[in-house]
Design an enzyme around this catalytic site. Sequence first.
Site, PDB file in Angstrom:
ATOM      1  N   THR A  44      20.688  -9.783 -27.697  1.00 11.01           N
ATOM      2  CA  THR A  44      21.536 -10.272 -26.614  1.00 11.01           C
ATOM      3  C   THR A  44      23.011 -10.097 -26.952  1.00 11.01           C
ATOM      4  OG1 THR A  44      19.866 -11.909 -26.042  1.00 11.01           O
ATOM      5  CG2 THR A  44      22.110 -12.339 -25.267  1.00 11.01           C
ATOM      6  N   HIS A  47      23.938  -6.614 -26.232  1.00  9.78           N
ATOM      7  CA  HIS A  47      24.124  -6.389 -24.792  1.00  9.78           C
ATOM      8  C   HIS A  47      25.511  -6.858 -24.364  1.00  9.78           C
ATOM      9  CE1 HIS A  47      20.051  -5.165 -24.228  1.00  9.78           C
ATOM     10  NE2 HIS A  47      19.532  -6.334 -24.511  1.00  9.78           N
ATOM     11  N   HIS A  67      24.264 -17.100 -31.215  1.00  9.71           N
ATOM     12  CA  HIS A  67      23.371 -18.256 -31.060  1.00  9.71           C
ATOM     13  C   HIS A  67      22.334 -18.359 -32.170  1.00  9.71           C
ATOM     14  CE1 HIS A  67      21.722 -14.862 -28.769  1.00  9.71           C
ATOM     15  NE2 HIS A  67      20.550 -15.303 -29.187  1.00  9.71           N
ATOM     16  N   GLU A  68      22.532 -17.639 -33.267  1.00  9.70           N
ATOM     17  CA  GLU A  68      21.624 -17.765 -34.418  1.00  9.70           C
ATOM     18  C   GLU A  68      22.474 -18.129 -35.620  1.00  9.70           C
ATOM     19  OE1 GLU A  68      19.505 -14.087 -34.863  1.00  9.70           O
ATOM     20  OE2 GLU A  68      18.814 -14.049 -32.788  1.00  9.70           O
ATOM     21  N   CYS A  97      18.191 -29.530 -19.471  1.00 11.26           N
ATOM     22  CA  CYS A  97      18.789 -30.618 -18.690  1.00 11.26           C
ATOM     23  C   CYS A  97      18.053 -31.952 -18.883  1.00 11.26           C
ATOM     24  CB  CYS A  97      18.826 -30.252 -17.206  1.00 11.26           C
ATOM     25  SG  CYS A  97      17.226 -30.372 -16.364  1.00 11.26           S
ATOM     26  N   CYS A 100      14.706 -31.883 -15.130  1.00 12.56           N
ATOM     27  CA  CYS A 100      13.960 -31.094 -14.143  1.00 12.56           C
ATOM     28  C   CYS A 100      12.457 -31.197 -14.432  1.00 12.56           C
ATOM     29  CB  CYS A 100      14.417 -29.626 -14.156  1.00 12.56           C
ATOM     30  SG  CYS A 100      13.870 -28.700 -15.607  1.00 12.56           S
ATOM     31  N   CYS A 111      13.392 -24.756 -18.734  1.00 10.26           N
ATOM     32  CA  CYS A 111      14.321 -25.604 -17.958  1.00 10.26           C
ATOM     33  C   CYS A 111      14.965 -24.829 -16.808  1.00 10.26           C
ATOM     34  CB  CYS A 111      15.416 -26.145 -18.886  1.00 10.26           C
ATOM     35  SG  CYS A 111      16.743 -27.009 -17.999  1.00 10.26           S
ATOM     36  N   GLY A 267       9.184  -8.869 -24.189  1.00  6.96           N
ATOM     37  CA  GLY A 267      10.207  -7.843 -23.948  1.00  6.96           C
ATOM     38  C   GLY A 267      10.518  -7.748 -22.462  1.00  6.96           C
TER      39      GLY A 267
END
Lengths: 345, 345, 345, 345
Positions: A44, A47, A67-68, A97, A100, A111, A267
């Site tokens: 990600t 990207h 985020h790792e 959240c 939900c 979520c 994937g």
Amino acid sequence: MTGTMRALRKMKRGPGLEMMEIPIPRAKNGEVLIKVRKRAICGTDLHIYKWDEWSQNRLNPPVTIGHEFYGEIVETGGDVRHYQPGETVTAEMHVACHQCFQCRTGNPHLCENVIILGVDGDGCFADYLTVPESNLWRVPPEIDPDFASIYDPFGNAVHTVMSGATVGKSFLILGAGPIGLAAIPVAKAAGASMVVVTEILEYRRELARRMGADRVIDPSREDTAAIVLQLTKGHGVDVVLEMSGHPAALDQGFKSIRKNGRYSLLGIPSRPVTIDFASQIIFKGIQIQGINGRRMFDTWFQMDALLVSGKVDLKPLITHRFKLENFKDAFETGLSGNAGKILLE
Amino acid sequence: MTGTMRALRKMKRGPGLEMMEIPIPRAKNGEVLIKVRKRAICGTDLHIYKWDEWSQNRLNPPVTIGHEFYGEIVETGGDVRHYQPGETVTAEMHVACHQCFQCRTGNPHLCENVIILGVDGDGCFADYLTVPESNLWRVPPEIDPDFASIYDPFGNAVHTVMSGATVGKSFLILGAGPIGLAAIPVAKAAGASMVVVTEILEYRRELARRMGADRVIDPSREDTAAIVLQLTKGHGVDVVLEMSGHPAALDQGFKSIRKNGRYSLLGIPSRPVTIDFASQIIFKGIQIQGINGRRMFDTWFQMDALLVSGKVDLKPLITHRFKLENFKDAFETGLSGNAGKILLE
Amino acid sequence: MTGTMRALRKMKRGPGLEMMEIPIPRAKNGEVLIKVRKRAICGTDLHIYKWDEWSQNRLNPPVTIGHEFYGEIVETGGDVRHYQPGETVTAEMHVACHQCFQCRTGNPHLCENVIILGVDGDGCFADYLTVPESNLWRVPPEIDPDFASIYDPFGNAVHTVMSGATVGKSFLILGAGPIGLAAIPVAKAAGASMVVVTEILEYRRELARRMGADRVIDPSREDTAAIVLQLTKGHGVDVVLEMSGHPAALDQGFKSIRKNGRYSLLGIPSRPVTIDFASQIIFKGIQIQGINGRRMFDTWFQMDALLVSGKVDLKPLITHRFKLENFKDAFETGLSGNAGKILLE
Amino acid sequence: MTGTMRALRKMKRGPGLEMMEIPIPRAKNGEVLIKVRKRAICGTDLHIYKWDEWSQNRLNPPVTIGHEFYGEIVETGGDVRHYQPGETVTAEMHVACHQCFQCRTGNPHLCENVIILGVDGDGCFADYLTVPESNLWRVPPEIDPDFASIYDPFGNAVHTVMSGATVGKSFLILGAGPIGLAAIPVAKAAGASMVVVTEILEYRRELARRMGADRVIDPSREDTAAIVLQLTKGHGVDVVLEMSGHPAALDQGFKSIRKNGRYSLLGIPSRPVTIDFASQIIFKGIQIQGINGRRMFDTWFQMDALLVSGKVDLKPLITHRFKLENFKDAFETGLSGNAGKILLE
């Protein structure tokens, strides 16, 4: 904790990232401030670096990405009850959240209002970051900090493998990117009788062998389905894990799966795919699953157990290390495909 | 096939067994005649030999006993469609009715009208036996005939281990008789993070270690629950497998299991047991399962997969071999408790 | 039982069927001979009558067709143990091999060597037929013989509804042919909170209302997904049952299903369909299931329980009755689409 | 919101309760303040009133009791994100820690550090109470406020019924207290083919009939197991729900359950019980489950769906209404046993 810190940020809508000096964030109510020690690059992040179509639709610069990670708590905000400064942690960066339907029925990984830190909010490619207490994961001392820094993709692998029966089952893993590679020892630790892997790149095929694959196929030169059928006495594999996102691989999976088999899809295909529902799904009586993220936190307990018991070793998966300031080299290495996981230390 | 053969039979209501020469049986419609190559002694056979209370209520002499074997098909009766003379096989000796509710809903191992060959009908402690085609299991050449001869107890172990989640789970096995011993490598192959075993006899504790137990407890000198709680950071184990049938062991299991844990019962307690349902079951939210036999034939496919893939090795479990004619020595060895599996060849 | 009987047969490769006088068959070993009292026409019979592409590939004339019936046992062959002449029965007409992996792991409805009576062997559109004992289903006196004659399609409906959680779930059924119609009261009896049905033909929409649908949609004039989202507060339905085989319906299902929903596919699309796996399956985290036949015999026990308890009433589903000799009128009525189930008595 | 309010409190270690005037509490961070409109008395409240052994071990006076209610939010504390003043709510009064193994694996109803409001902290038998946001449940306008005030015991019933397969299953419910009574229509809505209930008190047997039981047994005069076996053609029921806590009832359950049946235990036996594990659990192959509380919040969604769809009606269950100040009459009525649910308004 005051002062400034380095942060790798997307500042404007377009390719590239900028290393900047920004204020250290404050831990708000229910949050902790973490000093980051190790970070890892995800597909990600590549990207976002390239600014592909998905990134253009999702990101709102400016934002710190990543985020790792693995780090140490240095400050706790109000109402934090279960963590102390000094503890080493990683975190689930999908902030759910908690209200939900999915969150309230045990599926916060689905979520409907999720915010991903490092995508929708500031992430970990910085010296510090803040994370809500409910997303933290304490890292026990028995676990290698390298491995703790990649619990996000390791968790994708564990969650995908564990989304159905595993013991005594034969597996086909389509694609040997970092998640596909991590899935190899996980499947074996979970009782797989055989793990076959397909991968176009020789660099990654070699990694797949080192991670324990029983048979590695080059789908550009070999006939995946023919090999799988031969290895399984004509029946096909019990479980297919699609981890490449490639339409041709998807099709090989349908041809290689046995009646009543499980086809787990992680994937992301970049375009629609044409499927013969009658012969490939219905008459075969197969189960197809769309897989997202990792279970919070069933998957995390499983990761701890697999590592602490020594049943899974992720060492071969970590192929490169860079300093955070040399992020450009790191990202270019990632884009080449000739890498497993790349750490930023 | 005509002529006579040796058969180890219970001829009258009382202790002991007699080796006799009787006619070779004929394969009726839907049956095959098998030349037996290897046999193994089960605890049930020891009960019959001793003529305990259970045997007195169940057996109707004369009957040839024995229900664990490996052999070769030598003749097929009418309507046999899937097997040929010359094939090597073992068999599920629980002959299910195929028409009761359990049989018709995928649970023939709980058949309401079951007949067990070697108990209710003639078994395998002879040179030949007949078995219905639907009970046969083809033995692939990759599998050691020794192991094929103990698919019955190995199947008990696999079925018990596999009656719930296994991957990353901690196990406590109560009792290291042959089935408890077989359950050790099965649990590990199925992803167990830790396997603790309790056993009174030192001979069997040593076998438990050789089968791969992480910790072996002597409950006559050590406090099982205290050790388990310490090994699991105070939570208790995820899964308890009761394989001793001893009331004291049952109680240790309740004290050692975590909230929401699985307690699978295979051992048969010889007398009623007093349980505090409130604190031991309800507040802990545990699941208790009565386990019988083996699944037909899910368990058998799992056994093949675990052995062929090399994930389970049963070698240490087979501790003694006798000729069929020396059955008395074999049975006395079994009764001493200082044995794993005993083969009659 | 000797003599001749009427039989509706496909005699040559081409459209149509012929009513002939042929010898009454004999019950072989393990079989019973049944005098047929009621028969019902399946969509498959219409395909065979029309001689469509599937029929051309599958059928080997001459063969007596028909696989839905109710009748009385008049003779039993050798080795039949559980049934007597005089008993009223229906039957599962998928004759499984009992030896393949699927058969031996509780999934004979997915048998790799299945033979379907009325397709691959002689069926029930005759005065008599023979069926293996293991395929019989005893009809209790509380059950209306009309309903017993349609256990095959009723079983498709029950099996599809019951292939996942049902209680408190909202359902969308795509297509109100006989199986879709039968699924309506089954879903409600199984605890569905809402059942929405789509159907092009007004005749069948009216039947859907009479079977208890909460909302019936005409997809040729209404926007299925928009209506479903409005009825479910924007979330989509929990369960979609595809029973039309129409590509457009398949697509509506993907648009109408909630995150983590179940999509069960029974209808057979006649051509490949293009799907956006990313947005329609993976990000939504849905489960897709290919459904075949009925579970042997879990589904059959469920059918008995649903009918005997009065929770399901199939009366409105049976719309036409013809004598066997007037089969042409019956088949033409079926082909018109303006029918529920059509009985041949 | 300042000022004082009435509260029904346990002030000292001993029988009885006192109605007092105390300050209205303040909503802390993450909490809301609720004006209570309806309350219901639980068996637990009766235990506290009587000051039984359990209460003596658990309660630390002073504390306001009560944990079943319906009310309106009048104030929100800091960080409350999803609720507004004016919304009508009820709440799960088990406050889970969100960090233990059970909480983090989807089982907060088994939280290892749970605090129960009305037992361990101030509850709802007052004019106002505070509740953490994460425990709130929004009451839709379609739901009768009477029913909303008893979601706690209704949830016990739904959770117990739904802890295994239900459709087409026969049920035996032991004990027709409020939870046992609520379980009757829930089981039927969930597809039960038959619901048999046992109850000593005629008042409650009559309620059981009105709630829809197919057969109500007086175990003081009738033989439960004999009746159940007759009703089930000798097989026994598929599911037993133990809701009385009485050892004799527990035993009847074991005698009435079929092979492979589910035995769910909610009632709390006040003393240890002696069980023949061999014949009652192992040979029968049954599953026993200890049941606690309600799933957060799967059970709550199910409750909404069952009520909004009209599949369950709880009207007959609510038999008495008192004003809060007349609590003594209310509690004495509860202690008599001649009551369903008693509301305090």
